[in-house]
Design an enzyme around this catalytic site. Structure first.
Site, PDB file in Angstrom:
ATOM      1  N   THR A 184       0.861  -1.179   0.000  1.00 39.52           N
ATOM      2  CA  THR A 184       0.000   0.000   0.000  1.00 39.52           C
ATOM      3  C   THR A 184       0.900   1.232   0.000  1.00 39.52           C
ATOM      4  OG1 THR A 184       0.012   0.149   2.393  1.00 39.52           O
ATOM      5  CG2 THR A 184      -1.766  -1.114   1.417  1.00 39.52           C
ATOM      6  N   GLU A 329      -6.157  -3.620   0.046  1.00 44.50           N
ATOM      7  CA  GLU A 329      -6.461  -4.710   0.980  1.00 44.50           C
ATOM      8  C   GLU A 329      -7.656  -5.545   0.525  1.00 44.50           C
ATOM      9  OE1 GLU A 329      -5.743  -1.645   1.708  1.00 44.50           O
ATOM     10  OE2 GLU A 329      -4.493  -1.469   3.492  1.00 44.50           O
ATOM     11  N   LYS A 437     -13.869  18.708  10.725  1.00 41.32           N
ATOM     12  CA  LYS A 437     -14.733  18.829  11.905  1.00 41.32           C
ATOM     13  C   LYS A 437     -14.882  20.299  12.242  1.00 41.32           C
ATOM     14  CE  LYS A 437     -12.946  14.455  13.139  1.00 41.32           C
ATOM     15  NZ  LYS A 437     -11.614  14.365  12.572  1.00 41.32           N
ATOM     16  N   TRP A 442     -19.645  17.519  11.037  1.00 41.75           N
ATOM     17  CA  TRP A 442     -18.696  17.028  10.054  1.00 41.75           C
ATOM     18  C   TRP A 442     -19.021  17.542   8.657  1.00 41.75           C
ATOM     19  CZ3 TRP A 442     -16.678  11.370  10.898  1.00 41.75           C
ATOM     20  CH2 TRP A 442     -16.240  11.239  12.218  1.00 41.75           C
TER      21      TRP A 442
END
Ligand code: AMP
Length: 538
Positions: A184, A329, A437, A442
């Protein structure tokens, strides 16, 4: 009582053996890194993959040894996909866009002894070679008459293939054995290796080419612009081979002009790639007044597909966008937003809106969203939380890595924040670390970016949260303009004003020459947050 069925082990070599027999005349077209276009059939590819397997034996490669590649999407890389894994070794695809220190780290971490490279990467290997003590052989994938001068002892792939026998018996082994390895491109710490098995790769390939997912079959002409050096080009080389599709490999040519030439010349019907690649292609088509007449579907993933892009493909090129989400993944396919009865029942505008969601899980993958305490949240399209996944092609740990903190009760925590609606559609709100935030609420940076990019003057943009004395964080919009256009902060905010709620409006808009990207083409927001951290506090 067990069922009375044959215990045939799933193997990557079986995919090519199938195509060699069943789709033997079907074509593979490849743009060579040294120039020119090469074309042959699955039958020829099968023969050359067997020769490549004999080359590996000659170079001393044994079962489960890691064999690295540093290469574009080409027929030679394709042959190695089958030769390396098929012979029982592990194909380790290396992303050349990583920093040299990361490439050194992963080649040493994987203990690669043999490396196959394309000609463009010779200077890179020359520069780092003395830091790769385990490397025994470097094979250059180039025509014999194009071998360059080098201070390294380079072997020529074509010479080795010519000298190798066409006879090779693909070995049979436990389907859970490792087949490929991909690291990754994490933005912090060292890259982490995901080790796929034959079983996970074959099941993923079959599921992802099914009609409800990418719908790849013998009638498809497939162009994976997604690189074969990252997550096995979304598994397309395996899936296209299983389905007997014509496979078109673009080599190093990812710019609009090169892609258009290949798409129109080969009559490509299915494109797969990340949004930035399609921006280049769409701009080129606009400039040159061209349409992609053969293209029926465009799969977009890796980053969110903005509505303006979905509309441009549909309205200018009559091509349907299949938005997809996945991760290294996950081999990588997780969710796909393909056409179905529900979408077909919607008006065109509602359909576009639905298409901006990342879709529904393909059979085999389960998804859920959880709150900070790990409690599962409602699938009402509003509640958002950490997205977790599980299934037979999801990693259960990282290669030679103790840390299991990304796994919880058999679920893998993706690091994404998402909603799931009552029809099962998942929508990525943000990466958990990129959510803004503001005053306890949010803000989705992705949503704001997707709307801003709809302005015709905007070539690319990024929204990041930066510290604010009153609200904790407030959004900052960074814009790269299309060449020859102009735009002011006020015009940008005016454009956004009736499309997003007031408190999501960026407090500041800044115009920049370019934006930083990760080696897989995603916006490098951490760097932007660092660079602009004082904008609201000065
Ligand atoms: P990688 O492992 O490099 O393939 O990156 C995986 C990450 O890319 C995911 O966890 C998401 O954050 C992001 N990603 C992939 N596909 C999409 C998509 N369609 N929309 C938004 N983000 C995406």
């Amino acid at each position: 009582m067990h069922g009375l069925m044959m215990d045939t082990q799933l193997s990557i070599s079986s995919i090519l053996r199938h195509a060699e027999k069943v789709h033997q005349h079907c074509e593979i077209v490849s743009r060579k890194p040294e120039g020119g276009v090469f074309r042959y059939t699955y039958k020829d590819a099968g023969r050359r993959a067997r020769q490549a397997a004999n080359v590996l034996t000659r170079l001393g490669v044994k079962q489960q040894d890691r064999v690295a590649t540093l290469a574009w999407n080409t027929h030679r890389h394709y042959e190695l996909y089958f030769a390396v894994s098929g012979s029982g070794a592990v194909l380790h695809t290396v992303n050349p866009r990583l920093f040299p220190e990361q490439i050194i780290y992963i080649l040493n971490h994987a203990e690669d002894e043999v490396l196959f490279v394309d000609i463009q990467f010779v200077p890179l290997i020359e520069a780092i070679h003395d830091q790769l003590p385990l490397l025994k052989h470097i094979v250059l994938m180039v025509d014999k008459d194009k071998m360059p001068e080098s201070k390294l002892d380079l072997l020529c792939y074509e010479e080795l293939i010519d000298a190798a026998s066409e006879e090779y018996e693909w070995p049979s082994f436990d389907e859970n054995m490792a087949a490929t390895l991909c690291y990754t491109s994490g933005t912090t710490g060292n890259p982490k290796g995901v080790l796929y098995s034959h079983r996970s790769t074959v099941i993923h390939a079959l599921a992802s080419v099914s009609n409800d997912a990418l719908g790849v079959c013998n009638q498809s002409v497939v162009l994976p612009v997604v690189p074969m050096f990252h997550v096995n080009a979304w598994g397309v080389p395996y899936g296209a081979t299983a389905g007997g599709a014509k496979l078109v490999l673009p080599g190093a040519g990812m710019d609009g002009a090169s892609l258009y030439e290949l798409i129109s010349g080969e009559e490509v019907s299915l494109l797969l790639g990340v949004p930035t690649v399609w921006l280049g292609l769409l701009q080129y088509c606009d400039q040159e007044k061209l349409t992609l007449s053969s293209v029926e579907e465009v799969v977009i993933g890796g980053s969110a597909a903005p509505m303006s892009m979905i509309k441009a493909f549909q309205e200018k090129h009559d091509a349907f966008v299949i938005h997809a989400w996945g991760m290294t993944e996950l081999s990588p396919m997780g969710t796909v937003n393909s056409m179905n009865n529900y979408m077909a029942s919607l008006s065109q505008e509602e359909r576009y809106k639905l298409q901006t969601k990342q879709g529904r899980p393909i059979y085999g993958i389960e998804i859920r969203i959880v709150d900070a305490e790990g409690k599962e949240l409602l699938q009402d399209g509003k509640a958002f939380g950490r997205l977790q996944v599980r299934g037979p092609w999801v990693a259960s740990s990282y290669y030679k890595h103790e840390d299991q903190s990304d796994w919880e009760d058999g679920w893998f925590d993706t690091g994404d924040v998402a909603t799931i609606d009552e029809h099962g559609y998942m929508n990525i709100v943000d990466r958990a670390k990129d959510v803004i935030k503001s005053g306890g609420e949010w803000i989705s940076s992705i949503d704001v970016e997707n709307i801003a990019i709809g302005h015709e003057a905007v070539a690319e943009c990024a929204v990041v949260g930066v510290p604010h004395p009153k609200w904790d964080e407030r959004p900052l919009l960074l814009v790269v303009l299309n060449p020859g256009t102009s735009l002011t902060k006020e015009e940008m905010l005016e454009y956004l004003s009736d499309k997003i709620v007031k408190w999501w409006m960026p407090d500041e808009v800044m115009f920049v020459e370019e934006l930083p990207h990760t080696p897989t083409g995603k916006l490098l927001k951490r760097e932007l947050r660092d660079q602009y951290q004082d904008v609201y506090t000065q």
